[in-house]
Design an enzyme around this catalytic site. Sequence first.
Site, PDB file in Angstrom:
ATOM      1  N   GLY A   1     -14.360   9.884  21.019  1.00  0.00           N
ATOM      2  CA  GLY A   1     -13.244  10.150  20.102  1.00  0.00           C
ATOM      3  C   GLY A   1     -13.161   9.141  18.976  1.00  0.00           C
ATOM      4  O   GLY A   1     -12.903   9.493  17.825  1.00  0.00           O
ATOM      5  N   CYS A   2     -13.393   7.882  19.292  1.00  0.00           N
ATOM      6  CA  CYS A   2     -13.295   6.816  18.293  1.00  0.00           C
ATOM      7  C   CYS A   2     -14.434   6.912  17.280  1.00  0.00           C
ATOM      8  O   CYS A   2     -14.249   6.619  16.095  1.00  0.00           O
ATOM      9  CB  CYS A   2     -13.273   5.455  18.973  1.00  0.00           C
ATOM     10  SG  CYS A   2     -11.883   5.280  20.118  1.00  0.00           S
ATOM     11  N   THR A   3     -15.598   7.344  17.750  1.00  0.00           N
ATOM     12  CA  THR A   3     -16.741   7.526  16.860  1.00  0.00           C
ATOM     13  C   THR A   3     -16.466   8.672  15.886  1.00  0.00           C
ATOM     14  O   THR A   3     -16.708   8.546  14.681  1.00  0.00           O
ATOM     15  CB  THR A   3     -18.023   7.771  17.681  1.00  0.00           C
ATOM     16  OG1 THR A   3     -18.254   6.621  18.511  1.00  0.00           O
ATOM     17  CG2 THR A   3     -19.219   8.006  16.787  1.00  0.00           C
TER      18      THR A   3
ATOM     19  N   LYS B   1     -11.431   2.193  21.619  1.00  0.00           N
ATOM     20  CA  LYS B   1     -12.639   1.426  21.932  1.00  0.00           C
ATOM     21  C   LYS B   1     -13.823   1.826  21.074  1.00  0.00           C
ATOM     22  O   LYS B   1     -14.062   3.000  20.849  1.00  0.00           O
ATOM     23  CB  LYS B   1     -12.982   1.647  23.419  1.00  0.00           C
ATOM     24  CG  LYS B   1     -14.057   0.743  23.945  1.00  0.00           C
ATOM     25  CD  LYS B   1     -13.764   0.342  25.373  1.00  0.00           C
ATOM     26  CE  LYS B   1     -14.764  -0.642  25.921  1.00  0.00           C
ATOM     27  NZ  LYS B   1     -14.912  -1.862  25.158  1.00  0.00           N
TER      28      LYS B   1
ATOM     29  N   GLY C   1     -13.706   7.543  13.329  1.00  0.00           N
ATOM     30  CA  GLY C   1     -14.285   6.653  12.327  1.00  0.00           C
ATOM     31  C   GLY C   1     -15.191   7.406  11.363  1.00  0.00           C
ATOM     32  O   GLY C   1     -15.177   7.171  10.150  1.00  0.00           O
TER      33      GLY C   1
END
Length: 152
Positions: free
Chosen positions: A41-43, A36, A46
């Site tokens: 974690g995704c930030t 998401k 990326g």
Amino acid sequence: MLDQSCPSFQLPMTGGKTFDPAALKGQAFVLYFYPKDNTPGCTVEGSDFRARAADFAAAQTQVFGISRDSIKSHENFKAKMEFPFDLVSDPDEIACGAFGVMKMKNMYGKQVRGVERSTFLIDKEGRIVKEWRGVKVPGHVEAVLSAVQQLT
């Protein structure tokens, strides 16, 4: 999935473009699936890809992030994080299903269906040559970059 051809599909991505693996034949690329936009974690994941963008470019390998978020969400996330790569929107789980990344996960004690953080390296012939499933973010981008550098 190793040494299989990359599944064929077309999905919208940031910048008003269409992601089509077949159109990328002749160049290697990394497709990283993440749960998401704008989550911790995704930030970090990326941002790690962003930090090594020049190294991926030097290895002539494009990077694409993909999740079930909308294009609007992706555009905002990409702009906020200044990602130099495009994000692919897969709300109908077309690519997620083709790559088998949808899993049951525990979230706050409840079973929920979601994207298992996974990354795939596709070579110039359009074959999946390396995959990482159940990815833990720390050190992951370095592992992907190392595989890319061995490929080129």
